[in-house]
Design a protein around this motif. Structure first.
Motif, PDB file in Angstrom:
ATOM      1  N   ILE A 198      55.048  39.484  18.041  1.00 54.01           N
ATOM      2  CA  ILE A 198      54.898  40.692  18.852  1.00 54.01           C
ATOM      3  C   ILE A 198      54.684  40.334  20.327  1.00 54.01           C
ATOM      4  O   ILE A 198      55.171  41.015  21.215  1.00 54.01           O
ATOM      5  N   GLU A 199      53.972  39.227  20.603  1.00 49.84           N
ATOM      6  CA  GLU A 199      53.766  38.781  21.986  1.00 49.84           C
ATOM      7  C   GLU A 199      55.096  38.375  22.626  1.00 49.84           C
ATOM      8  O   GLU A 199      55.377  38.728  23.768  1.00 49.84           O
ATOM      9  N   GLN A 222      54.313  28.388  30.185  1.00 49.27           N
ATOM     10  CA  GLN A 222      52.984  28.826  30.601  1.00 49.27           C
ATOM     11  C   GLN A 222      52.248  29.521  29.457  1.00 49.27           C
ATOM     12  O   GLN A 222      52.858  30.233  28.669  1.00 49.27           O
ATOM     13  N   PRO A 223      50.928  29.354  29.394  1.00 50.24           N
ATOM     14  CA  PRO A 223      50.162  30.004  28.320  1.00 50.24           C
ATOM     15  C   PRO A 223      49.891  31.492  28.577  1.00 50.24           C
ATOM     16  O   PRO A 223      49.575  32.223  27.649  1.00 50.24           O
ATOM     17  N   GLU A 224      50.034  31.953  29.830  1.00 51.55           N
ATOM     18  CA  GLU A 224      49.737  33.346  30.156  1.00 51.55           C
ATOM     19  C   GLU A 224      50.725  34.279  29.459  1.00 51.55           C
ATOM     20  O   GLU A 224      51.927  34.059  29.507  1.00 51.55           O
ATOM     21  N   LYS A 225      50.198  35.303  28.824  1.00 60.30           N
ATOM     22  CA  LYS A 225      51.020  36.329  28.185  1.00 60.30           C
ATOM     23  C   LYS A 225      50.361  37.680  28.432  1.00 60.30           C
ATOM     24  O   LYS A 225      49.178  37.774  28.733  1.00 60.30           O
ATOM     25  N   TYR A 226      51.125  38.749  28.288  1.00 61.39           N
ATOM     26  CA  TYR A 226      50.579  40.090  28.448  1.00 61.39           C
ATOM     27  C   TYR A 226      49.549  40.365  27.349  1.00 61.39           C
ATOM     28  O   TYR A 226      49.713  39.934  26.215  1.00 61.39           O
ATOM     29  N   LEU A 272      57.398  43.438  40.091  1.00 61.86           N
ATOM     30  CA  LEU A 272      56.621  43.976  38.964  1.00 61.86           C
ATOM     31  C   LEU A 272      55.169  43.523  39.063  1.00 61.86           C
ATOM     32  O   LEU A 272      54.259  44.321  38.813  1.00 61.86           O
ATOM     33  N   SER A 273      54.931  42.282  39.447  1.00 62.36           N
ATOM     34  CA  SER A 273      53.554  41.805  39.626  1.00 62.36           C
ATOM     35  C   SER A 273      52.817  42.687  40.629  1.00 62.36           C
ATOM     36  O   SER A 273      51.664  43.087  40.393  1.00 62.36           O
ATOM     37  N   ALA A 274      53.469  43.006  41.738  1.00 62.03           N
ATOM     38  CA  ALA A 274      52.854  43.851  42.771  1.00 62.03           C
ATOM     39  C   ALA A 274      52.589  45.254  42.246  1.00 62.03           C
ATOM     40  O   ALA A 274      51.527  45.840  42.498  1.00 62.03           O
ATOM     41  N   LYS A 275      53.546  45.822  41.503  1.00 65.36           N
ATOM     42  CA  LYS A 275      53.371  47.165  40.950  1.00 65.36           C
ATOM     43  C   LYS A 275      52.192  47.213  39.971  1.00 65.36           C
ATOM     44  O   LYS A 275      51.545  48.240  39.831  1.00 65.36           O
ATOM     45  N   MET A 276      51.947  46.069  39.310  1.00 61.70           N
ATOM     46  CA  MET A 276      50.828  45.984  38.372  1.00 61.70           C
ATOM     47  C   MET A 276      49.503  45.729  39.088  1.00 61.70           C
ATOM     48  O   MET A 276      48.441  45.873  38.494  1.00 61.70           O
ATOM     49  N   GLY A 277      49.582  45.297  40.350  1.00 60.89           N
ATOM     50  CA  GLY A 277      48.374  44.985  41.106  1.00 60.89           C
ATOM     51  C   GLY A 277      47.858  43.583  40.856  1.00 60.89           C
ATOM     52  O   GLY A 277      46.659  43.317  41.032  1.00 60.89           O
ATOM     53  N   PHE A 278      48.746  42.686  40.467  1.00 56.31           N
ATOM     54  CA  PHE A 278      48.357  41.310  40.166  1.00 56.31           C
ATOM     55  C   PHE A 278      48.970  40.324  41.150  1.00 56.31           C
ATOM     56  O   PHE A 278      49.816  40.690  41.973  1.00 56.31           O
ATOM     57  N   ALA A 279      48.571  39.080  41.035  1.00 60.17           N
ATOM     58  CA  ALA A 279      49.098  38.015  41.891  1.00 60.17           C
ATOM     59  C   ALA A 279      50.614  37.952  41.756  1.00 60.17           C
ATOM     60  O   ALA A 279      51.182  38.255  40.699  1.00 60.17           O
ATOM     61  N   VAL A 280      51.275  37.545  42.825  1.00 62.65           N
ATOM     62  CA  VAL A 280      52.728  37.562  42.922  1.00 62.65           C
ATOM     63  C   VAL A 280      53.420  36.757  41.803  1.00 62.65           C
ATOM     64  O   VAL A 280      54.511  37.100  41.384  1.00 62.65           O
ATOM     65  N   LYS A 281      52.789  35.725  41.292  1.00 61.74           N
ATOM     66  CA  LYS A 281      53.392  34.874  40.252  1.00 61.74           C
ATOM     67  C   LYS A 281      53.028  35.278  38.826  1.00 61.74           C
ATOM     68  O   LYS A 281      53.457  34.652  37.862  1.00 61.74           O
ATOM     69  N   PHE A 282      52.249  36.363  38.669  1.00 63.89           N
ATOM     70  CA  PHE A 282      51.758  36.750  37.349  1.00 63.89           C
ATOM     71  C   PHE A 282      52.872  36.972  36.329  1.00 63.89           C
ATOM     72  O   PHE A 282      52.873  36.388  35.246  1.00 63.89           O
ATOM     73  N   VAL A 283      53.833  37.819  36.646  1.00 62.29           N
ATOM     74  CA  VAL A 283      54.905  38.147  35.697  1.00 62.29           C
ATOM     75  C   VAL A 283      55.736  36.905  35.384  1.00 62.29           C
ATOM     76  O   VAL A 283      56.115  36.673  34.238  1.00 62.29           O
ATOM     77  N   GLY A 284      55.987  36.085  36.386  1.00 67.04           N
ATOM     78  CA  GLY A 284      56.732  34.846  36.166  1.00 67.04           C
ATOM     79  C   GLY A 284      56.045  33.949  35.155  1.00 67.04           C
ATOM     80  O   GLY A 284      56.700  33.344  34.297  1.00 67.04           O
ATOM     81  N   LYS A 285      54.727  33.876  35.240  1.00 63.37           N
ATOM     82  CA  LYS A 285      53.984  33.066  34.276  1.00 63.37           C
ATOM     83  C   LYS A 285      54.072  33.674  32.873  1.00 63.37           C
ATOM     84  O   LYS A 285      54.223  32.949  31.892  1.00 63.37           O
TER      85      LYS A 285
END
Length: 133
Positions: free
Chosen positions: A13-14, A54-58, A35-48
């Motif tokens: 599911i992830e 990368q271990p970062e996931k939604y 998309l990172s900006a629209k979410m209010g997160f760091a510029v590289k968030f969605v890329g990660k």
């Protein structure tokens, strides 16, 4: 010789959530940074989140934010083909050069899925032990 890499064990599911959000993002013509900006997160968030390296996931908090960003009424809208089975997978992938606009290879690399392997485990820790064998 092409080297094959492998992720740690994750739930399907992830992975499908990440793939579906990427499709939605591209359909809107948004870069990862937009998309990172629209979410209010760091510029590289969605890329990660989109990178297999990368271990970062939604997570659930991100899904609530993404629901607003995309204007969805339900979290189910992220899964147009239905909610995937709650199974763990390991993704095997290779790194290939991204293509420039002129069709030549870039110095930047992207990950291409080679195979998705189902891991027979109940927890991620158990799945990661199995995937190392």
């Amino acid at each position: 010789m092409i080297k094959i890499y492998q992720t740690k064990s994750i739930f399907r599911i992830e992975y499908e959530l990440t793939c579906n959000i990427k499709v939605l993002r591209e359909e809107k013509g948004w870069s990862q940074e937009v998309l990172s900006a629209k979410m209010g997160f760091a510029v590289k968030f969605v890329g990660k989140c989109e990178s297999l390296d990368q271990p970062e996931k939604y997570n659930l908090r991100h899904m609530g934010i993404l629901k607003k960003v995309f204007g969805f009424e339900s979290l189910d809208d992220f899964f147009p083909n239905g909610i995937p089975e709650d199974e763990q997978i390991v993704i095997q992938y290779k790194k290939v050069p991204k293509k420039k606009a002129d069709g030549t290879d870039s110095k930047l690399m992207e990950n291409v899925v080679v195979e998705i392997v189902v891991v027979d485990a109940e927890t991620k820790a158990e799945g990661n032990k199995q995937s190392k064998k």
